[in-house]
Motif scaffolding. Structure first.
Motif, PDB file in Angstrom:
ATOM      1  N   ILE A   3       0.814  -1.216   0.000  1.00  0.00           N
ATOM      2  CA  ILE A   3       0.000   0.000   0.000  1.00  0.00           C
ATOM      3  C   ILE A   3       0.847   1.265   0.000  1.00  0.00           C
ATOM      4  O   ILE A   3       0.466   2.276  -0.602  1.00  0.00           O
ATOM      5  N   VAL A   6       1.859   1.845  -3.545  1.00  0.00           N
ATOM      6  CA  VAL A   6       0.689   2.270  -4.316  1.00  0.00           C
ATOM      7  C   VAL A   6       0.370   3.733  -4.009  1.00  0.00           C
ATOM      8  O   VAL A   6       0.057   4.510  -4.910  1.00  0.00           O
ATOM      9  N   GLU A  21     -11.255   0.945  -0.456  1.00  0.00           N
ATOM     10  CA  GLU A  21     -11.475  -0.494  -0.418  1.00  0.00           C
ATOM     11  C   GLU A  21     -12.655  -0.832   0.501  1.00  0.00           C
ATOM     12  O   GLU A  21     -13.536  -1.610   0.123  1.00  0.00           O
ATOM     13  N   ILE A  29      -8.576  -6.168  -2.005  1.00  0.00           N
ATOM     14  CA  ILE A  29      -7.219  -6.456  -2.460  1.00  0.00           C
ATOM     15  C   ILE A  29      -6.735  -7.727  -1.767  1.00  0.00           C
ATOM     16  O   ILE A  29      -6.942  -7.905  -0.568  1.00  0.00           O
ATOM     17  N   ARG A  37      -1.690  -6.040   2.240  1.00  0.00           N
ATOM     18  CA  ARG A  37      -2.282  -5.955   0.904  1.00  0.00           C
ATOM     19  C   ARG A  37      -1.181  -6.064  -0.153  1.00  0.00           C
ATOM     20  O   ARG A  37      -0.137  -5.444  -0.029  1.00  0.00           O
ATOM     21  N   GLU A  38      -1.494  -6.812  -1.213  1.00  0.00           N
ATOM     22  CA  GLU A  38      -0.575  -6.952  -2.347  1.00  0.00           C
ATOM     23  C   GLU A  38      -1.318  -6.553  -3.614  1.00  0.00           C
ATOM     24  O   GLU A  38      -2.165  -7.298  -4.104  1.00  0.00           O
ATOM     25  N   PHE A  39      -1.001  -5.374  -4.115  1.00  0.00           N
ATOM     26  CA  PHE A  39      -1.658  -4.829  -5.297  1.00  0.00           C
ATOM     27  C   PHE A  39      -0.968  -5.314  -6.568  1.00  0.00           C
ATOM     28  O   PHE A  39       0.252  -5.354  -6.633  1.00  0.00           O
ATOM     29  N   THR A  40      -1.771  -5.623  -7.575  1.00  0.00           N
ATOM     30  CA  THR A  40      -1.217  -5.939  -8.889  1.00  0.00           C
ATOM     31  C   THR A  40      -1.085  -4.638  -9.685  1.00  0.00           C
ATOM     32  O   THR A  40      -1.693  -3.613  -9.332  1.00  0.00           O
ATOM     33  N   GLU A  43      -4.478  -3.458 -10.753  1.00  0.00           N
ATOM     34  CA  GLU A  43      -5.241  -2.787  -9.693  1.00  0.00           C
ATOM     35  C   GLU A  43      -4.748  -1.359  -9.483  1.00  0.00           C
ATOM     36  O   GLU A  43      -5.542  -0.445  -9.262  1.00  0.00           O
ATOM     37  N   VAL A  44      -3.448  -1.165  -9.571  1.00  0.00           N
ATOM     38  CA  VAL A  44      -2.883   0.182  -9.412  1.00  0.00           C
ATOM     39  C   VAL A  44      -3.324   1.069 -10.570  1.00  0.00           C
ATOM     40  O   VAL A  44      -3.741   2.217 -10.362  1.00  0.00           O
ATOM     41  N   LEU A  47      -6.841   2.062 -10.051  1.00  0.00           N
ATOM     42  CA  LEU A  47      -6.923   3.086  -9.013  1.00  0.00           C
ATOM     43  C   LEU A  47      -6.516   4.453  -9.569  1.00  0.00           C
ATOM     44  O   LEU A  47      -7.154   5.471  -9.287  1.00  0.00           O
TER      45      LEU A  47
END
Length: 143
Positions: A3, A6, A21, A29, A37-40, A43-44, A47
């Protein structure tokens, strides 16, 4: 990506991302075994686009409706996305575009009004403070 990373990429605070979220503006996420949290990248990017919509003045209600199915790019590419969902997003964007175009027209009118006043004041200064009353009346009619 976590996060903090991100937040740096999007310009949002971690608190805001968590709020988005929790409120359903972005999908849940995935988290690692430690609960982080692990964003791909997808997903970023989603966002970032959502932030762009917000910057254009789109309401959170419309953003919520637009984003309710999360990032659909991968499903679109695979042909798994229902056309109804795509049509809904298209409708939201078209309505928002119309609002932005109306705002743009209003801003152009305001810019022209300011430009006319600037022109009047520049003429006044160049004429050493002497300007014909008729020039003033004509200028005010334009605005």
């Amino acid at each position: 990506m976590n996060i903090k990373e991100v937040a740096e990429r999007t310009g949002l605070s971690a608190h805001t991302i968590r709020f988005y979220e929790r409120s359903g503006l972005i999908p849940k996420i995935k988290r690692n075994d430690s609960g982080i949290r692990e964003f791909t990248d997808s997903e970023v990017n989603f966002l970032i686009f959502m932030v762009t919509l917000k910057k254009t003045g789109m309401s959170l209600e419309d953003i919520s409706e637009f984003t309710k199915e999360g990032c659909i790019l991968e499903r679109l590419e695979s042909g798994e996305m229902p056309k109804e969902s795509v049509s809904n997003r298209l409708s939201i964007l078209l309505n928002h575009q119309n609002k932005l175009l109306e705002q743009q027209q209003n801003i152009e009118l305001l810019i022209n009004a300011v430009a006319q006043k600037i022109s009047f004041y520049e003429k006044y200064i160049e004429a050493s403070g002497k300007i014909e009353t008729e020039d003033l009346k004509d200028d005010e009619k334009k605005i």
